[in-house]
Design an enzyme around this catalytic site. Structure first.
Site, mmCIF file in Angstrom:
data_model
loop_
_atom_site.group_PDB
_atom_site.id
_atom_site.type_symbol
_atom_site.label_atom_id
_atom_site.label_comp_id
_atom_site.label_asym_id
_atom_site.label_seq_id
_atom_site.Cartn_x
_atom_site.Cartn_y
_atom_site.Cartn_z
ATOM 1 N N ASN A 1 -2.288 2.475 4.515
ATOM 2 C CA ASN A 1 -2.760 1.772 3.312
ATOM 3 C C ASN A 1 -3.029 0.285 3.548
ATOM 4 O OD1 ASN A 1 -0.147 0.830 3.290
ATOM 5 N ND2 ASN A 1 0.413 1.674 1.300
ATOM 6 N N PHE B 1 10.448 8.916 5.614
ATOM 7 C CA PHE B 1 9.368 8.298 6.387
ATOM 8 C C PHE B 1 9.742 6.917 6.933
ATOM 9 C CE2 PHE B 1 8.614 7.589 1.822
ATOM 10 C CZ PHE B 1 8.556 6.205 1.761
ATOM 11 N N THR C 1 0.020 2.033 -4.324
ATOM 12 C CA THR C 1 0.513 2.319 -2.970
ATOM 13 C C THR C 1 -0.261 3.453 -2.295
ATOM 14 O OG1 THR C 1 2.720 1.620 -3.641
ATOM 15 C CG2 THR C 1 2.573 2.920 -1.636
ATOM 16 N N TYR D 1 11.508 -3.398 5.483
ATOM 17 C CA TYR D 1 11.510 -2.172 4.671
ATOM 18 C C TYR D 1 12.917 -1.674 4.342
ATOM 19 C CZ TYR D 1 6.428 -1.471 5.072
ATOM 20 O OH TYR D 1 5.060 -1.585 4.958
ATOM 21 N N LYS E 1 -1.516 -4.829 7.654
ATOM 22 C CA LYS E 1 -0.793 -3.986 8.597
ATOM 23 C C LYS E 1 -1.661 -3.662 9.817
ATOM 24 C CE LYS E 1 1.545 -1.753 4.695
ATOM 25 N NZ LYS E 1 2.043 -0.465 4.184
ATOM 26 N N ARG F 1 -0.626 -7.798 -6.366
ATOM 27 C CA ARG F 1 -0.431 -6.338 -6.343
ATOM 28 C C ARG F 1 -1.613 -5.628 -7.001
ATOM 29 N NH1 ARG F 1 4.064 -3.740 -3.993
ATOM 30 N NH2 ARG F 1 4.296 -2.436 -5.846
ATOM 31 N N ARG G 1 -7.069 -1.303 -1.569
ATOM 32 C CA ARG G 1 -6.811 0.058 -1.077
ATOM 33 C C ARG G 1 -7.802 1.058 -1.652
ATOM 34 N NH1 ARG G 1 -0.406 -0.535 -2.092
ATOM 35 N NH2 ARG G 1 0.266 -1.317 -0.060
ATOM 36 N N HIS H 1 0.286 -4.870 2.682
ATOM 37 C CA HIS H 1 1.540 -4.893 1.936
ATOM 38 C C HIS H 1 1.581 -6.156 1.092
ATOM 39 C CE1 HIS H 1 5.865 -4.886 1.064
ATOM 40 N NE2 HIS H 1 5.791 -6.185 1.294
ATOM 41 N N GLU I 1 11.076 -11.761 1.685
ATOM 42 C CA GLU I 1 10.076 -11.435 2.711
ATOM 43 C C GLU I 1 9.489 -12.706 3.326
ATOM 44 O OE1 GLU I 1 9.005 -7.104 0.707
ATOM 45 O OE2 GLU I 1 7.464 -8.649 0.676
HETATM 46 P P1 CMP Z 1 3.978 -0.795 1.269
HETATM 47 O O1 CMP Z 1 3.337 -1.447 0.111
HETATM 48 O O2 CMP Z 1 3.992 -1.520 2.561
HETATM 49 O O3 CMP Z 1 5.487 -0.458 0.880
HETATM 50 C C1 CMP Z 1 6.173 0.637 1.419
HETATM 51 C C2 CMP Z 1 5.326 1.493 2.298
HETATM 52 O O4 CMP Z 1 5.851 2.765 2.582
HETATM 53 C C3 CMP Z 1 4.030 1.781 1.583
HETATM 54 O O5 CMP Z 1 3.252 0.625 1.517
HETATM 55 C C4 CMP Z 1 3.474 2.920 2.404
HETATM 56 O O6 CMP Z 1 2.770 2.461 3.537
HETATM 57 C C5 CMP Z 1 4.753 3.603 2.867
HETATM 58 N N1 CMP Z 1 4.960 4.845 2.157
HETATM 59 C C6 CMP Z 1 5.287 4.998 0.865
HETATM 60 N N2 CMP Z 1 5.397 6.307 0.577
HETATM 61 C C7 CMP Z 1 5.138 6.979 1.714
HETATM 62 C C8 CMP Z 1 5.088 8.347 2.069
HETATM 63 N N3 CMP Z 1 5.342 9.307 1.167
HETATM 64 N N4 CMP Z 1 4.778 8.657 3.333
HETATM 65 C C9 CMP Z 1 4.530 7.705 4.234
HETATM 66 N N5 CMP Z 1 4.552 6.388 3.965
HETATM 67 C C10 CMP Z 1 4.847 6.044 2.719
#
Ligand code: CMP
Length: 144
Positions: A113, A58, A92, A50, A10, A86, A103, A116, A127
């Site tokens: 984070n 969010f 996450t 997404y 990202k 993963r 991470r 993805h 995807e």
């Molecule tokens: P990702 O693995 O890209 O998949 C969904 C993304 O949503 C996750 O990583 C985070 O970057 C984001 N995400 C998930 N939960 C939250 C949250 N509570 N607040 C902000 N971002 C979030």
């Protein structure tokens, strides 16, 4: 089973200079890189990427963030790469991801984070199709 998964570094991972560190972890594990590009995704791509999170508070911020700068979009291939990818990435929330994971070692906040990875075979397929044209995926033999 030989699988393919979509992995994206990202904008925060790119900004922080973590491209080679992240690629190297997948490469050293023995997974095979079959597609890669640097791209600033449109808002439309981000929203499609997404779409499962559309109802979350969010969602808008997340899509704005993903399209705010360059992303490294990749397809990695290998035995069990979806699930194991993963595992390499970690939970996450970087506060909950184990040391030794990407991470866990390199990030502290859920909104930052850095990476993805597809969460299952169906999302991997969707995807990969969203981010790449079929001809952008390369077939080759590697001895890793
Ligand atoms: P990702 O693995 O890209 O998949 C969904 C993304 O949503 C996750 O990583 C985070 O970057 C984001 N995400 C998930 N939960 C939250 C949250 N509570 N607040 C902000 N971002 C979030």
């Amino acid at each position: 089973e030989l699988e393919r998964t979509f992995i994206a570094i990202k904008p925060d991972g790119v900004q922080r200079g973590l491209i080679s560190e992240i690629i190297s972890r997948f490469e050293r594990k023995g997974f095979k890189l079959v597609a890669i590009k640097i791209t600033v995704p449109s808002k439309d791509i981000a929203q499609k990427h997404y779409h499962d999170l559309k109802t979350r508070p969010f969602f808008d911020g997340l899509c704005d963030f993903l399209s705010s700068g360059p992303v490294i979009a990749m397809v990695w291939e290998g035995e069990g790469v979806i699930k194991y990818g993963r595992k390499l990435i970690g939970a996450t929330d970087p506060q909950k991801s184990e040391p030794g994971t990407i991470r866990g070692d390199l990030a502290v906040a859920i909104g930052g984070n850095i990476i993805h990875g597809s969460d299952g075979p169906e999302t991997a397929k969707d995807e990969i199709n969203l981010w790449f044209k079929p001809e952008e995926l390369v077939n080759y033999t590697s001895n890793a």
